[in-house]
Design an enzyme around this catalytic site. Structure first.
Site, mmCIF file in Angstrom:
data_model
loop_
_atom_site.group_PDB
_atom_site.id
_atom_site.type_symbol
_atom_site.label_atom_id
_atom_site.label_comp_id
_atom_site.label_asym_id
_atom_site.label_seq_id
_atom_site.Cartn_x
_atom_site.Cartn_y
_atom_site.Cartn_z
ATOM 1 N N CYS A 40 0.835 -1.211 0.000
ATOM 2 C CA CYS A 40 0.000 0.000 0.000
ATOM 3 C C CYS A 40 0.869 1.261 0.000
ATOM 4 O O CYS A 40 1.837 1.363 0.755
ATOM 5 C CB CYS A 40 -0.897 0.009 1.230
ATOM 6 S SG CYS A 40 -1.985 1.457 1.263
ATOM 7 N N CYS A 67 -8.961 -0.927 2.194
ATOM 8 C CA CYS A 67 -8.345 0.392 1.966
ATOM 9 C C CYS A 67 -8.712 0.909 0.574
ATOM 10 O O CYS A 67 -8.714 0.156 -0.390
ATOM 11 C CB CYS A 67 -6.832 0.265 2.105
ATOM 12 S SG CYS A 67 -5.912 1.717 1.580
ATOM 13 N N CYS A 70 -5.014 1.016 -1.720
ATOM 14 C CA CYS A 70 -4.371 -0.178 -2.292
ATOM 15 C C CYS A 70 -5.414 -1.232 -2.692
ATOM 16 O O CYS A 70 -5.073 -2.219 -3.322
ATOM 17 C CB CYS A 70 -3.361 -0.765 -1.318
ATOM 18 S SG CYS A 70 -4.069 -1.367 0.219
ATOM 19 N N TYR A 286 -2.584 -24.438 33.538
ATOM 20 C CA TYR A 286 -2.601 -25.381 32.408
ATOM 21 C C TYR A 286 -1.775 -26.612 32.723
ATOM 22 O O TYR A 286 -2.181 -27.735 32.443
ATOM 23 C CB TYR A 286 -2.037 -24.720 31.150
ATOM 24 C CG TYR A 286 -2.852 -23.562 30.659
ATOM 25 C CD1 TYR A 286 -4.230 -23.693 30.484
ATOM 26 C CD2 TYR A 286 -2.259 -22.343 30.378
ATOM 27 C CE1 TYR A 286 -4.992 -22.619 30.046
ATOM 28 C CE2 TYR A 286 -3.021 -21.272 29.948
ATOM 29 C CZ TYR A 286 -4.375 -21.419 29.788
ATOM 30 O OH TYR A 286 -5.111 -20.366 29.347
ATOM 31 N N ASN A 309 -12.879 -22.676 24.175
ATOM 32 C CA ASN A 309 -14.157 -22.816 24.887
ATOM 33 C C ASN A 309 -15.199 -21.828 24.350
ATOM 34 O O ASN A 309 -14.929 -20.646 24.211
ATOM 35 C CB ASN A 309 -13.908 -22.549 26.380
ATOM 36 C CG ASN A 309 -15.188 -22.488 27.180
ATOM 37 O OD1 ASN A 309 -16.169 -23.143 26.833
ATOM 38 N ND2 ASN A 309 -15.174 -21.711 28.250
ATOM 39 N N CYS A 317 -13.350 -21.529 32.097
ATOM 40 C CA CYS A 317 -11.956 -21.355 31.658
ATOM 41 C C CYS A 317 -11.324 -20.173 32.389
ATOM 42 O O CYS A 317 -10.101 -20.064 32.429
ATOM 43 C CB CYS A 317 -11.871 -21.192 30.141
ATOM 44 S SG CYS A 317 -12.816 -19.830 29.487
ATOM 45 N N HIS A 318 -12.160 -19.301 32.981
ATOM 46 C CA HIS A 318 -11.582 -18.176 33.740
ATOM 47 C C HIS A 318 -10.894 -18.649 35.021
ATOM 48 O O HIS A 318 -10.168 -17.892 35.639
ATOM 49 C CB HIS A 318 -12.675 -17.150 34.070
ATOM 50 C CG HIS A 318 -13.824 -17.703 34.876
ATOM 51 N ND1 HIS A 318 -14.889 -18.368 34.301
ATOM 52 C CD2 HIS A 318 -14.051 -17.729 36.213
ATOM 53 C CE1 HIS A 318 -15.732 -18.745 35.245
ATOM 54 N NE2 HIS A 318 -15.252 -18.384 36.419
ATOM 55 N N GLU A 344 -16.606 -15.382 42.709
ATOM 56 C CA GLU A 344 -16.733 -16.784 43.108
ATOM 57 C C GLU A 344 -16.080 -17.043 44.474
ATOM 58 O O GLU A 344 -16.551 -17.868 45.249
ATOM 59 C CB GLU A 344 -16.127 -17.691 42.027
ATOM 60 C CG GLU A 344 -16.983 -17.659 40.749
ATOM 61 C CD GLU A 344 -16.384 -18.435 39.581
ATOM 62 O OE1 GLU A 344 -15.250 -18.935 39.712
ATOM 63 O OE2 GLU A 344 -17.069 -18.531 38.543
HETATM 64 ZN ZN LIG Z 1 -3.894 0.487 1.707
#
Ligand SMILES: [Zn+2]
Length: 350
Positions: A40, A67, A70, A286, A309, A317-318, A344
């Site tokens: 670009c 864009c 470009c 983990y 998840n 998962c938190h 929690e």
């Molecule tokens: Zn561009």
């Protein structure tokens, strides 16, 4: 995800306008909302304002628009007159839902358009138009919810702008559904901001914060995997999760009973099952999860499954944090993760 070192290579190619990277990557510029080809001619953005994508579709789904300088979707050497015409028609009205009569109006044969788009962009024209439309809608949602973080401490109230944007993402029911499978999607207001729930009559498939990064891709994946139409509406599992979320946020519920359907590999499902065994008020890592599954070396795969998840809060998962005690990542945002963990912990203490 593009690895960090490859992003550096792409960034250098962008600065040097290297034409051999044409079609290899696209760059989304966060400050302007447009995405570009590597060559670009416009002034180059700072590295921290760049998002790199390896397909145009991903850039569109991340809410970037092509864009004007470009023209990343209309490279004259690569693209037919027909494709250029259609891309321009979409840009004139990106929120439009395309129908047969639109093709007729432009004297374009729909099946030729489908074939040419597929060949050039790896997606059909209708998928392209949908990706652009969803990107627009999601961007509006994000613009409206940028203040969520600030509101977490004072309680959250959603505006009607969110709802409008939501109907634009999900769309209205197709005129003829025929035998097609149906999933319904509902907007749920919660203490931590709006969530989207998607379910059929039997089970919940998706529960996410609407401003979650990559939500549009997740919904697309769900649509593909289930071969279902997703339309606005409610079903018994949605009513159930709405009740349960209310109780959860009020500190009255620790175990969700809404039936769910998990779409993933056997390994992912195993990880999600393990996640559901982490009690509220507790956290794990983990590495610890992987060890518990008898696969201590698989912690990266465990982390990936964790990130995949699709049922936020419900599959907790938190509750996975870094081994060193730091918060780690969260698709819904770190301030939410911290809030959920604090909430929690309080519930357990009472
Ligand atoms: Zn561009």
């Amino acid at each position: 995800m593009i690895p960090a070192d490859r992003k550096q290579v792409y960034y250098q190619a962008l600065i040097d306008k290297k034409s051999e990277y044409e079609g290899i990557f696209y760059v989304g510029v966060k400050t302007t909302g447009v995405f570009c080809r590597p060559t670009c001619p416009a002034r180059k953005p700072k590295f921290e304002n760049c998002e790199f994508y390896e397909t145009a579709k991903e850039a569109l789904l991340a809410s970037f628009r092509p864009c004007q300088r470009c023209r990343p979707l209309s490279h004259p050497n690569h693209v037919s007159e027909l494709v250029r015409k259609l891309v321009e028609a979409v840009e004139e009205n990106p929120e439009h839902r395309w129908r047969e009569e639109d093709f007729r109006r432009l004297s374009v044969d729909a099946s030729t358009a489908r074939r040419q788009f597929k060949k050039r962009f790896g997606m059909t024209f209708v998928e392209y138009a949908r990706a652009r439309r969803m990107g627009m809608a999601l961007k509006q949602i994000r613009a409206g919810s940028a203040v969520i973080d600030a509101q977490l401490s004072t309680g959250y109230e959603s505006g009607s702008g969110f709802r409008d944007a939501f109907s634009r993402i999900m769309g209205a029911a197709p005129a003829q559904l025929g035998e097609q499978r149906i999933l319904k999607a509902s907007w749920l207001d919660t203490r931590l901001g709006p969530m989207v729930a998607i379910a059929d009559e039997q089970a919940l498939y998706l529960l996410e914060f609407v401003d979650r990064r990559g939500l549009e891709r997740e919904i697309e994946r769900l649509r593909k995997r289930t071969k279902a139409a997703i339309i606005p509406g409610s079903t018994p599992p949605i009513e159930s999760i709405e009740r349960e979320l209310t109780d959860y946020f009020a500190g009255r519920l620790t175990e969700f009973k809404t039936p769910v359907t998990l779409l993933g590999s056997p390994f992912q499902k195993e990880v999600w099952d393990q996640l559901r065994k982490i009690p509220p008020g507790q956290t794990t890592s983990y590495a610890h999860l992987a060890a518990g599954m008898g696969k201590p070396s698989a912690y990266r795969a465990v982390a990936q499954a964790n990130g995949a998840n699709q049922l936020a809060i419900l599959i907790p998962c938190h509750r996975v944090i870094n081994s060193n005690g730091e918060l780690g990542g969260y698709g819904g945002g770190l301030s939410r993760k911290q809030w959920l963990l604090d909430h929690e912990k309080l519930g357990v203490a009472e």
